[in-house]
Design a protein around this motif. Structure first.
Motif, PDB file in Angstrom:
ATOM      1  N   PRO A   5       5.020   8.827   8.715  1.00 28.27           N
ATOM      2  CA  PRO A   5       4.010   9.162   8.644  1.00 28.27           C
ATOM      3  C   PRO A   5       3.127   8.158   9.191  1.00 28.27           C
ATOM      4  N   LEU A   6       1.683   8.607   9.004  1.00 25.21           N
ATOM      5  CA  LEU A   6       0.521   6.893   8.758  1.00 25.21           C
ATOM      6  C   LEU A   6       0.386   7.208   7.991  1.00 25.21           C
ATOM      7  N   PRO A   7      -0.406   6.049   6.677  1.00 26.71           N
ATOM      8  CA  PRO A   7      -0.497   6.589   5.854  1.00 26.71           C
ATOM      9  C   PRO A   7      -1.719   7.263   5.877  1.00 26.71           C
ATOM     10  N   ASP A  50      -4.979   6.747   4.209  1.00 26.84           N
ATOM     11  CA  ASP A  50      -6.119   5.815   4.499  1.00 26.84           C
ATOM     12  C   ASP A  50      -6.016   5.240   6.076  1.00 26.84           C
ATOM     13  N   HIS A  51      -5.244   5.967   6.767  1.00 29.89           N
ATOM     14  CA  HIS A  51      -5.636   5.117   7.917  1.00 29.89           C
ATOM     15  C   HIS A  51      -6.446   5.732   8.950  1.00 29.89           C
ATOM     16  N   PRO A  52      -7.383   4.921   9.732  1.00 36.32           N
ATOM     17  CA  PRO A  52      -8.297   4.973  10.467  1.00 36.32           C
ATOM     18  C   PRO A  52      -7.979   5.497  11.450  1.00 36.32           C
ATOM     19  N   PRO A  53      -8.954   6.182  11.855  1.00 36.29           N
ATOM     20  CA  PRO A  53      -9.487   6.709  13.419  1.00 36.29           C
ATOM     21  C   PRO A  53      -7.858   6.509  14.573  1.00 36.29           C
ATOM     22  N   LYS A  54      -7.142   7.274  14.353  1.00 39.95           N
ATOM     23  CA  LYS A  54      -6.354   7.404  15.662  1.00 39.95           C
ATOM     24  C   LYS A  54      -5.735   7.324  16.889  1.00 39.95           C
ATOM     25  N   TYR A  55      -7.264   7.249  17.174  1.00 41.85           N
ATOM     26  CA  TYR A  55      -6.839   7.693  19.301  1.00 41.85           C
ATOM     27  C   TYR A  55      -6.396   7.149  20.042  1.00 41.85           C
ATOM     28  N   ARG A  56      -6.586   5.295  19.819  1.00 40.74           N
ATOM     29  CA  ARG A  56      -5.842   4.859  20.872  1.00 40.74           C
ATOM     30  C   ARG A  56      -5.284   3.717  19.552  1.00 40.74           C
ATOM     31  N   CYS A  57      -3.749   4.654  19.384  1.00 46.44           N
ATOM     32  CA  CYS A  57      -3.182   3.228  18.326  1.00 46.44           C
ATOM     33  C   CYS A  57      -3.401   1.953  19.082  1.00 46.44           C
ATOM     34  N   LEU A  58      -2.255   1.587  20.576  1.00 47.95           N
ATOM     35  CA  LEU A  58      -2.365   0.290  20.996  1.00 47.95           C
ATOM     36  C   LEU A  58      -3.827  -0.422  20.765  1.00 47.95           C
ATOM     37  N   PHE A  59      -4.944   0.073  20.617  1.00 49.11           N
ATOM     38  CA  PHE A  59      -5.907  -0.762  20.850  1.00 49.11           C
ATOM     39  C   PHE A  59      -5.693  -1.499  19.224  1.00 49.11           C
ATOM     40  N   CYS A  60      -4.728  -0.817  18.198  1.00 48.21           N
ATOM     41  CA  CYS A  60      -5.218  -1.594  17.343  1.00 48.21           C
ATOM     42  C   CYS A  60      -3.571  -2.342  16.914  1.00 48.21           C
ATOM     43  N   HIS A  61      -3.222  -1.692  17.166  1.00 46.16           N
ATOM     44  CA  HIS A  61      -0.973  -2.008  16.956  1.00 46.16           C
ATOM     45  C   HIS A  61      -0.761  -2.280  18.145  1.00 46.16           C
ATOM     46  N   LYS A  62      -1.521  -3.437  18.269  1.00 45.94           N
ATOM     47  CA  LYS A  62      -0.382  -4.411  19.621  1.00 45.94           C
ATOM     48  C   LYS A  62       1.041  -4.634  20.014  1.00 45.94           C
ATOM     49  N   THR A  79      -4.228  -6.101  11.574  1.00 52.05           N
ATOM     50  CA  THR A  79      -3.261  -4.580  11.890  1.00 52.05           C
ATOM     51  C   THR A  79      -1.531  -4.985  11.781  1.00 52.05           C
ATOM     52  N   LYS A  80      -0.615  -4.367  11.778  1.00 57.11           N
ATOM     53  CA  LYS A  80       0.904  -3.892  12.237  1.00 57.11           C
ATOM     54  C   LYS A  80       0.719  -4.176  13.632  1.00 57.11           C
ATOM     55  N   LYS A  81       1.715  -5.163  14.262  1.00 56.17           N
ATOM     56  CA  LYS A  81       2.111  -4.820  15.251  1.00 56.17           C
ATOM     57  C   LYS A  81       3.620  -3.509  15.463  1.00 56.17           C
ATOM     58  N   CYS A 107       6.546  11.366  16.454  1.00 55.08           N
ATOM     59  CA  CYS A 107       7.347  10.704  15.986  1.00 55.08           C
ATOM     60  C   CYS A 107       5.785  10.388  14.786  1.00 55.08           C
ATOM     61  N   HIS A 108       5.089   9.975  14.870  1.00 53.01           N
ATOM     62  CA  HIS A 108       4.022   9.237  14.079  1.00 53.01           C
ATOM     63  C   HIS A 108       2.997  10.377  13.419  1.00 53.01           C
ATOM     64  N   PHE A 109       3.536  11.914  12.554  1.00 46.19           N
ATOM     65  CA  PHE A 109       2.734  12.361  12.245  1.00 46.19           C
ATOM     66  C   PHE A 109       2.786  13.009  10.271  1.00 46.19           C
TER      67      PHE A 109
HETATM   68  C1  HEC Z   1      -8.836   1.572  14.266  1.00 43.89           C
HETATM   69  C2  HEC Z   1      -7.479   1.052  14.422  1.00 43.89           C
HETATM   70  C3  HEC Z   1      -5.706   1.767  14.137  1.00 43.89           C
HETATM   71  C4  HEC Z   1      -5.356   2.660  15.268  1.00 43.89           C
HETATM   72  C5  HEC Z   1      -6.957   3.352  16.228  1.00 43.89           C
HETATM   73  C6  HEC Z   1      -4.639   2.992  15.224  1.00 43.89           C
HETATM   74  N1  HEC Z   1      -4.235   2.944  13.955  1.00 43.89           N
HETATM   75 FE1  HEC Z   1      -2.234   2.459  12.964  1.00 43.89          FE
HETATM   76  N2  HEC Z   1      -3.045   1.472  11.056  1.00 43.89           N
HETATM   77  C7  HEC Z   1      -4.087   0.531  11.427  1.00 43.89           C
HETATM   78  C8  HEC Z   1      -4.268  -0.505  10.608  1.00 43.89           C
HETATM   79  C9  HEC Z   1      -5.645  -0.707   9.537  1.00 43.89           C
HETATM   80  C10 HEC Z   1      -3.890   0.404   9.346  1.00 43.89           C
HETATM   81  C11 HEC Z   1      -3.144  -0.188   7.818  1.00 43.89           C
HETATM   82  C12 HEC Z   1      -1.601  -0.967   7.402  1.00 43.89           C
HETATM   83  C13 HEC Z   1      -1.982  -2.281   8.879  1.00 43.89           C
HETATM   84  O1  HEC Z   1      -2.308  -2.741   8.235  1.00 43.89           O
HETATM   85  O2  HEC Z   1      -0.634  -1.601   9.424  1.00 43.89           O
HETATM   86  C14 HEC Z   1      -2.051   1.385  10.106  1.00 43.89           C
HETATM   87  C15 HEC Z   1      -1.712   1.999   9.999  1.00 43.89           C
HETATM   88  C16 HEC Z   1      -0.467   1.697  10.782  1.00 43.89           C
HETATM   89  C17 HEC Z   1       1.204   2.927  10.658  1.00 43.89           C
HETATM   90  C18 HEC Z   1       1.853   2.409   9.214  1.00 43.89           C
HETATM   91  C19 HEC Z   1       1.976   0.778   8.688  1.00 43.89           C
HETATM   92  C20 HEC Z   1       3.094   0.935   7.466  1.00 43.89           C
HETATM   93  O3  HEC Z   1       1.978   0.135   7.009  1.00 43.89           O
HETATM   94  O4  HEC Z   1       3.877   1.527   7.273  1.00 43.89           O
HETATM   95  C21 HEC Z   1       1.522   3.114  11.725  1.00 43.89           C
HETATM   96  C22 HEC Z   1       2.888   3.900  11.277  1.00 43.89           C
HETATM   97  C23 HEC Z   1       0.488   3.326  12.482  1.00 43.89           C
HETATM   98  N3  HEC Z   1      -0.251   3.135  11.804  1.00 43.89           N
HETATM   99  C24 HEC Z   1       0.801   4.544  13.194  1.00 43.89           C
HETATM  100  C25 HEC Z   1      -0.153   4.336  14.419  1.00 43.89           C
HETATM  101  C26 HEC Z   1      -0.370   5.267  15.489  1.00 43.89           C
HETATM  102  C27 HEC Z   1       0.875   5.844  16.382  1.00 43.89           C
HETATM  103  C28 HEC Z   1      -2.078   5.452  15.689  1.00 43.89           C
HETATM  104  C29 HEC Z   1      -2.005   6.219  17.345  1.00 43.89           C
HETATM  105  C30 HEC Z   1      -1.915   7.558  17.387  1.00 43.89           C
HETATM  106  C31 HEC Z   1      -2.837   4.751  15.430  1.00 43.89           C
HETATM  107  N4  HEC Z   1      -1.281   3.876  14.170  1.00 43.89           N
HETATM  108  C32 HEC Z   1      -3.951   3.950  15.870  1.00 43.89           C
HETATM  109  C33 HEC Z   1      -5.372   1.033  11.706  1.00 43.89           C
HETATM  110  C34 HEC Z   1      -4.838   1.530  13.899  1.00 43.89           C
END
Ligand code: HEC
Ligand code: HEC
Length: 90
Positions: free
Chosen positions: A71-73, A75-87, A36-38, A63-65
């Motif tokens: 905007p989030l893609p 097909d973005h996964p459930p996003k409620y804890r951003c930093l668990f996935c985006h380190k 996952t992207k940092k 910003c990420h709405f």
């Molecule tokens: C369950 C894990 C998870 C969570 C929680 C999560 N994300 Fe993601 N996010 C991903 C994955 C997987 C992708 C797909 C692309 C990638 O590999 O980064 C992604 C993509 C993105 C992208 C687009 C990156 C691109 O490809 O341009 C953004 C911006 C982003 N997330 C922001 C957020 C924000 C802000 C939150 C919290 C509100 C959040 N994410 C929560 C897993 C997660």
């Protein structure tokens, strides 16, 4: 009464049980690699680095709405804890 068949069955069930435990373990260990992207180390995001995870997350969706600048893609996964996935990057 012949206890033997029963014992045999118990042993088979035990083996099946152990095998399924191993299966579950293998499944858990096979979690996808961290790809996952940092969080970028840029002007926008660096100010969140010193904050704790929960504190930082309050700001992400300003910003990420869907209509935001990044905007989030769809097909973005459930996003409620951003930093668990985006380190944070070190
Ligand atoms: C369950 C894990 C998870 C969570 C929680 C999560 N994300 Fe993601 N996010 C991903 C994955 C997987 C992708 C797909 C692309 C990638 O590999 O980064 C992604 C993509 C993105 C992208 C687009 C990156 C691109 O490809 O341009 C953004 C911006 C982003 N997330 C922001 C957020 C924000 C802000 C939150 C919290 C509100 C959040 N994410 C929560 C897993 C997660
Ligand atoms: C002030 C608006 C803003 C805030 C707040 C913000 N971001 Fe971003 N984010 C952006 C913009 C614009 C980009 C795309 C350009 C860039 O890489 O900086 C981006 C890019 C990203 C990317 C990488 C996308 C890629 O393609 O590599 C991730 C991951 C991300 N943000 C996560 C977060 C997280 C997590 C937070 C909360 C801590 C957050 N952002 C807060 C505006 C913001």
């Amino acid at each position: 009464m012949n206890p033997e068949p029963n014992k045999k069955r118990t042993r088979i069930l035990n083996i099946l049980f152990i095998l399924s435990c191993l299966g579950i373990l293998a499944f858990l260990l096979k979690a996808p690699p961290e790809s996952t992207k940092k969080i970028p180390r840029d002007e926008i995001h660096l100010k969140f680095y010193p904050l704790g995870k929960k504190e930082a997350e309050k700001h992400c969706e300003t910003c990420h709405f869907p209509e935001g600048p990044s905007p989030l893609p769809a097909d973005h996964p459930p996003k409620y804890r951003c930093l668990f996935c985006h380190k944070k990057q070190s």
